[in-house]
Design a protein around this motif. Structure first.
Motif, PDB file in Angstrom:
ATOM      1  N   THR A 183       0.858  -1.189   0.000  1.00  0.00           N
ATOM      2  CA  THR A 183       0.000   0.000   0.000  1.00  0.00           C
ATOM      3  C   THR A 183       0.892   1.237   0.000  1.00  0.00           C
ATOM      4  O   THR A 183       1.885   1.293   0.719  1.00  0.00           O
ATOM      5  CB  THR A 183      -0.909   0.015   1.250  1.00  0.00           C
ATOM      6  OG1 THR A 183      -1.697  -1.165   1.269  1.00  0.00           O
ATOM      7  CG2 THR A 183      -1.842   1.223   1.221  1.00  0.00           C
TER       8      THR A 183
ATOM      9  N   ALA B   6       0.741   7.784   0.124  1.00  0.00           N
ATOM     10  CA  ALA B   6      -0.700   7.984   0.321  1.00  0.00           C
ATOM     11  C   ALA B   6      -1.064   7.841   1.794  1.00  0.00           C
ATOM     12  O   ALA B   6      -1.882   8.606   2.323  1.00  0.00           O
ATOM     13  CB  ALA B   6      -1.485   6.980  -0.520  1.00  0.00           C
TER      14      ALA B   6
ATOM     15  N   HIS C 140     -11.096   0.855   1.402  1.00  0.00           N
ATOM     16  CA  HIS C 140      -9.835   1.150   0.720  1.00  0.00           C
ATOM     17  C   HIS C 140      -8.669   0.824   1.661  1.00  0.00           C
ATOM     18  O   HIS C 140      -8.722   1.137   2.856  1.00  0.00           O
ATOM     19  CB  HIS C 140      -9.783   2.620   0.324  1.00  0.00           C
ATOM     20  CG  HIS C 140      -8.726   2.938  -0.676  1.00  0.00           C
ATOM     21  ND1 HIS C 140      -7.382   3.011  -0.349  1.00  0.00           N
ATOM     22  CD2 HIS C 140      -8.794   3.198  -2.010  1.00  0.00           C
ATOM     23  CE1 HIS C 140      -6.685   3.310  -1.425  1.00  0.00           C
ATOM     24  NE2 HIS C 140      -7.513   3.436  -2.448  1.00  0.00           N
TER      25      HIS C 140
ATOM     26  N   ILE D 287      -3.824   8.230  -5.015  1.00  0.00           N
ATOM     27  CA  ILE D 287      -4.739   7.096  -5.171  1.00  0.00           C
ATOM     28  C   ILE D 287      -5.839   7.499  -6.139  1.00  0.00           C
ATOM     29  O   ILE D 287      -6.048   8.678  -6.407  1.00  0.00           O
ATOM     30  CB  ILE D 287      -5.368   6.655  -3.831  1.00  0.00           C
ATOM     31  CG1 ILE D 287      -6.141   7.807  -3.181  1.00  0.00           C
ATOM     32  CG2 ILE D 287      -4.313   6.122  -2.881  1.00  0.00           C
ATOM     33  CD1 ILE D 287      -6.891   7.408  -1.924  1.00  0.00           C
TER      34      ILE D 287
END
Length: 435
Positions: free
Chosen positions: A173, A177, A360, A434
């Motif tokens: 991930t 972000a 998410h 994202i």
């Protein structure tokens, strides 16, 4: 009894038993993982596979970022950065009732984001703010409660090691972000804690400070800007793609050294202590990561996360109820373990549930970080609770009563973040990190 059920029982029963009797958490994870592996494979196979997983878990270039951010935080803590941030926090607090309490909250938010540790933040702010508040007639229990409640705010605001661990555990991930996503949740919780501190201070009639002369205020701001500029350089560089998280962490170390030298607050005799503390902390974290990698392999090989996910989804298909269950679980887990082991152990278990609900990965990372951070302030064994009460000069029993009211804004912030995804995702989307 199926192998999945038996493996899960052995894994968690041995782990919690070892924790209860006082075995260090990394050792508990390793022994529990090995005991569970013996359920599904022969002794020597289990020993070989788990040893390989341990080494593989810490063989990651990304983990250097964790070490560098830890080193940067230690340098800034020793290099006199905290005091300048506290002066800025006091200025930002204005003339509200309970100014020193608001200073504590803002200071924890600023310093916690730089140090990346709730414990370091609570300890530093408590030592500095506690005597100041006592001198102004503040109830020591109230002061300690404000410090404890605001300590988690800086943990989700970058730079911090938490997003790095979460990124590693979820298969990549975006760290950039996750960094950007932490700003609004962290500021939201700080604001809500300040509102509660204001209400209590107003009722207790705590003093309102006299206005600060413009020249003095300007001096405070100018002294603090270089420290705050660290966040701009590191986070801005990562978000803009100028350097990776690991390179950004190395830049943070270099910048903190230069800044401390400019402030003339870093002495030669401090360097061995800083390096020693960094090595010890990094060693503890790497041992935890290695042991947790072995546990993650056992979980994955036994399909335990999938079984837990199916079990939760079998209980109810109501997404709101499932998120509430996970939030409650995170708060409970945080009471007996720090955020790093909490992430390492339970991300592989809860992440499949979150993805099945369409949450998410970045959003879920903030939920986990904030939930586990709040858990460290709750009894019976929350680490920040004990540190905050100790540096505040009060017993845990004395601080619990005034602290109870502060759980309201903390949990409100967590629930808002959990059920309003845009609080976490708006900034990463704005920066194009994202979709």
């Amino acid at each position: 009894m199926s192998d999945i059920v038996l493996t899960g029982i052995v894994l968690f029963a041995v782990f919690f038993l070892l924790i209860v009797i006082g075995v260090p958490i990394s050792i508990s994870i390793g022994i529990a993982s090995f005991a569970a592996a013996l359920v599904i494979m022969p002794f020597w196979d289990a020993l070989m596979v788990l040893s390989q997983q341990f080494i593989t878990g810490i063989d990651s270039f990304v983990l250097l970022a964790l070490v560098f951010f830890t080193l940067a935080g230690s340098i800034m803590n020793t290099g006199g950065i905290a005091l300048r941030l506290i002066n800025l926090a006091k200025l930002l607090g204005g003339r509200m009732s309970g100014l020193l309490a608001h200073t504590n909250v803002i200071g924890n938010t600023l310093f916690g984001s730089i140090s990346g540790s709730t414990i370091a933040s609570a300890a530093t702010m408590g030592r500095i703010m506690g005597p100041m508040q006592k001198k102004e007639g503040y109830d020591p229990s109230y002061s300690a409660a404000v410090n404890i409640a605001s300590a988690p705010t800086g943990l989700v605001i970058p730079p911090s090691g938490t997003p790095i661990l979460y990124s590693l555990l979820t298969g990549g991930t975006s760290i950039g972000a996750l960094f950007i996503a932490g700003y609004l949740p962290g500021f939201l919780m700080a604001f809500l804690v300040m509102v509660m501190a204001y209400i209590i201070a107003k009722r207790k009639k705590y003093t309102v400070e006299t206005p600060v002369p413009f020249s003095e205020g300007l001096k405070v701001v100018l002294q603090a800007i270089p420290a705050l500029f660290l966040i701009v350089i590191v986070i801005g560089g990562i978000a803009a793609g100028i350097f990776t998280a690991t390179e950004g962490a190395a830049v943070a170390v270099l910048y903190s050294i230069l800044l401390s030298l400019c402030y003339r607050s870093l002495k030669l005799k401090d360097i061995p202590i800083i390096l020693k503390d960094t090595v010890i902390f990094s060693g503890i974290i790497l041992l935890l990561i290695g042991a947790s990698s072995a546990m993650s392999w056992v979980l994955s090989y036994s399909n335990i996360p999938q079984a837990i996910s199916s079990g939760l989804l079998g209980v109810t298909e109501n997404g709101i109820l499932l998120v509430l269950i996970m939030v409650l679980l995170l708060l409970v887990l945080g009471t007996f373990m720090d955020i790093a082991p909490g992430l390492l152990i339970f991300t592989p278990i809860l992440f499949p549930v979150a993805t099945s609900l369409g949450i998410h990965p970045v959003h879920f990372g903030i939920i986990m970080s904030l939930g586990l951070a709040i858990g460290t302030t709750t009894p019976p064994v929350g680490t920040v609770l004990f540190i905050g009460s100790k540096v505040g000069g009060v017993s845990v029993e004395q601080v619990i009563k005034p602290l109870l009211i502060f759980y309201i804004p903390m949990v409100m912030a967590l629930l808002a973040v959990a059920f309003i995804p845009e609080i976490s995702l708006w900034l990463p989307r704005l920066f194009g990190l994202i979709d």
